[in-house]
Design a protein around this motif. Structure first.
Motif, PDB file in Angstrom:
ATOM      1  N   PHE A 445     -85.844  38.652   7.730  1.00  0.00           N
ATOM      2  CA  PHE A 445     -84.694  38.896   8.620  1.00  0.00           C
ATOM      3  C   PHE A 445     -85.054  39.955   9.663  1.00  0.00           C
ATOM      4  O   PHE A 445     -84.514  41.073   9.663  1.00  0.00           O
ATOM      5  N   PRO A 446     -85.995  39.648  10.574  1.00  0.00           N
ATOM      6  CA  PRO A 446     -86.453  40.653  11.545  1.00  0.00           C
ATOM      7  C   PRO A 446     -85.320  41.201  12.412  1.00  0.00           C
ATOM      8  O   PRO A 446     -85.332  42.392  12.767  1.00  0.00           O
ATOM      9  N   GLU A 447     -84.325  40.361  12.739  1.00  0.00           N
ATOM     10  CA  GLU A 447     -83.211  40.838  13.568  1.00  0.00           C
ATOM     11  C   GLU A 447     -82.342  41.825  12.792  1.00  0.00           C
ATOM     12  O   GLU A 447     -81.855  42.815  13.349  1.00  0.00           O
ATOM     13  N   VAL A 448     -82.171  41.557  11.536  1.00  0.00           N
ATOM     14  CA  VAL A 448     -81.356  42.451  10.695  1.00  0.00           C
ATOM     15  C   VAL A 448     -82.025  43.809  10.565  1.00  0.00           C
ATOM     16  O   VAL A 448     -81.365  44.858  10.576  1.00  0.00           O
ATOM     17  N   SER A 449     -83.370  43.823  10.450  1.00  0.00           N
ATOM     18  CA  SER A 449     -84.089  45.086  10.250  1.00  0.00           C
ATOM     19  C   SER A 449     -83.945  46.030  11.448  1.00  0.00           C
ATOM     20  O   SER A 449     -84.197  47.232  11.327  1.00  0.00           O
ATOM     21  N   LYS A 450     -83.541  45.467  12.611  1.00  0.00           N
ATOM     22  CA  LYS A 450     -83.370  46.307  13.817  1.00  0.00           C
ATOM     23  C   LYS A 450     -82.005  46.991  13.864  1.00  0.00           C
ATOM     24  O   LYS A 450     -81.781  47.883  14.675  1.00  0.00           O
ATOM     25  N   LYS A 451     -81.071  46.559  13.020  1.00  0.00           N
ATOM     26  CA  LYS A 451     -79.723  47.135  13.024  1.00  0.00           C
ATOM     27  C   LYS A 451     -79.788  48.591  12.570  1.00  0.00           C
ATOM     28  O   LYS A 451     -80.464  48.921  11.605  1.00  0.00           O
ATOM     29  N   MET A 452     -79.046  49.442  13.264  1.00  0.00           N
ATOM     30  CA  MET A 452     -79.082  50.877  12.971  1.00  0.00           C
ATOM     31  C   MET A 452     -78.612  51.166  11.545  1.00  0.00           C
ATOM     32  O   MET A 452     -79.197  51.994  10.850  1.00  0.00           O
TER      33      MET A 452
END
Length: 462
Positions: A445-452
């Motif tokens: 989940f690369p997009e999730v890992s960017k969430k603050m």
């Protein structure tokens, strides 16, 4: 024309069957009827046995032996009340007839009253000199009660009366094995062989005990003696082949397995083992030939299809591997291992929908391995079916509630669907159970890992 002894034995039976085709009733003495009935019971021809019993009792109504056959039929047909009533009548007429006790014990056994059966059989022992069959029956009743020590004692008594009672010998060893007394079995067999040095069955069983202890040198010697005692003993050659495989003497193992193919009908086990031996010898062409022969001989033997499929897997010929595992599934669609291989091969071919279907089928068939749940869930993620993936991982949690790999995946999925509360809950659980699997969020989940929020939760636990 001069009649042989066998011809004379067959005359009453021929005469009886001829009588059944006519309206003429012929006379037979009671012993002839007993032989006729015994023949039909051995042949499983119950209807004819019943006819013979009826006609026999019409001509010899006082014959206890013929009435005992009637009891036997009652027991066979589960008419236990009728059998018991008739036995009680016979007991009043002849209380010293051991066959009455045997049939009484048979009724108790049918009713799962094995202690009573044993008690009755022990009384019968006092009435006869022919004790071997009774010892065997008592031993079997003890087996039904899982009383293996007592069963072993009576099967040993059988062998003391008749050293060639191989059924009793197998049962003795079965009892030793169930009691985990391998050394005891070895001691008993060695003592037995001291008195009966040419008993191939005992040598064979001794070899199997040494094999269990991984004492392959002594196992090999025992199987050698079994073959010396009987050079047509297929089981000894098979077991000898297994030992030679363990000793990495693959050419010799092949020789032994090949002998069994000459002595008896082709055995799928022997063909498969020959294939594995050739595989160890790096002779792939012969290995796969024998795997083909295995499934031709026994299409239901899953190890044959699995061997072929894994052979082509190793060769990276995934299309052929898929072809053969599909053939296997068409024969047995309930085999879990087939479906797991089917899924793995389809994954390698990037046929993700088919791979997911295979893992789903594997789970439906009762496979509950963590890796199956993870593989199926990851495929659902790849196929863009997050809700189905969540349902899959929630089911996995029922069996693996503390598993961090499942929790990280659920966290990533819920964050992807903007369900912050559930995503946070599962991520905290995952981190608490095992921080080292946190990379799953980055990988799946690369997009999730960017969430603050996710970054902060991960940092808090570092």
């Amino acid at each position: 024309m001069e009649l042989s002894h066998d011809d004379n034995d067959d005359l009453p039976l021929t005469k009886f069957e001829s009588m059944l085709k006519t309206n003429h009733v012929l006379f037979f003495d009671s012993e002839e009827f007993e032989n006729i009935i015994h023949h039909y019971l051995n042949q499983g021809k119950i209807a004819l046995a019943k006819k013979a019993i009826k006609l026999g009792l019409d001509q010899h109504p006082s014959s206890i032996n013929l009435r005992l056959f009637k009891v036997e039929i009652y027991v066979f047909e589960d008419k236990l009340v009728e059998a018991d009533t008739l036995l009680n009548e016979l007991y009043r007429l002849d209380p010293t007839n051991e066959e009455i006790y045997i049939q009484k014990a048979n009724i108790f056994s049918k009713k799962d009253e094995h202690e009573q059966a044993i008690e009755v059989l022990k009384k019968a022992l006092e009435l006869t000199d022919d004790v071997v069959d009774l010892y065997s029956l008592i031993g079997m009743e003890y087996l039904f009660l899982d009383q293996f020590e007592e069963a072993k004692t009576f099967f040993i008594k059988c062998l003391e009366e008749d050293v060639e009672d191989y059924s009793a010998l197998y049962n003795v060893i079965y009892c030793f094995e169930f009691l985990n007394e391998v050394e005891g079995a070895i001691d008993y067999l060695n003592a037995f062989l001291d008195k009966n040095p040419y008993c191939e069955v005992a040598w064979h069983q001794l070899g199997k005990q040494y094999y269990t202890l991984r004492n392959y040198k002594k196992a090999l010697a025992a199987f050698d003696f079994a073959i010396i005692s009987d050079d047509t003993f297929v089981g000894a050659y098979l077991e000898r082949g297994k030992v030679l495989e363990k000793l990495k003497r693959f050419e010799e193992a092949i020789e032994n397995y090949s002998i069994t193919l000459e002595l008896d009908e082709p055995s799928s086990f022997a063909l498969l083992r020959i294939g594995f031996c050739y595989e160890k010898l790096k002779n792939d062409d012969l290995a796969v030939q024998y795997f083909y022969k295995t499934v031709h001989e026994d299409p239901m033997l899953d190890k044959g299809w699995i061997a072929i499929t894994r052979y082509y897997n190793r060769k990276r010929n995934y299309q052929k591997a898929l072809y053969y595992i599909n053939k296997a599934i068409n024969i047995d669609s309930e085999n879990v291992i087939y479906w797991k291989l089917y899924s793995q091969i389809n994954q390698r071919l990037n046929q993700f929908e088919e791979a997911e279907r295979g893992f789903k089928k594997t789970l439906e068939l009762g496979n509950n391995e963590l890796n199956t749940w993870l593989s199926r869930g990851d495929l659902l993620i790849k196929l863009g079916e997050p809700e189905a993936a969540i349902y899959n991982f929630e089911q996995a949690l029922e069996s693996y509630p503390e598993n961090a790999e499942v929790q990280y995946r659920l966290a990533g999925l819920f964050f992807t669907l903007q369900d912050i509360e559930k995503g946070t809950f599962h991520l905290k659980n995952a981190l608490r159970n095992n921080e080292e699997y946190a990379f799953i969020i980055d990988e799946l989940f690369p997009e999730v890992s960017k969430k603050m929020l996710v970054k902060n939760l991960l940092k808090t636990n570092q």
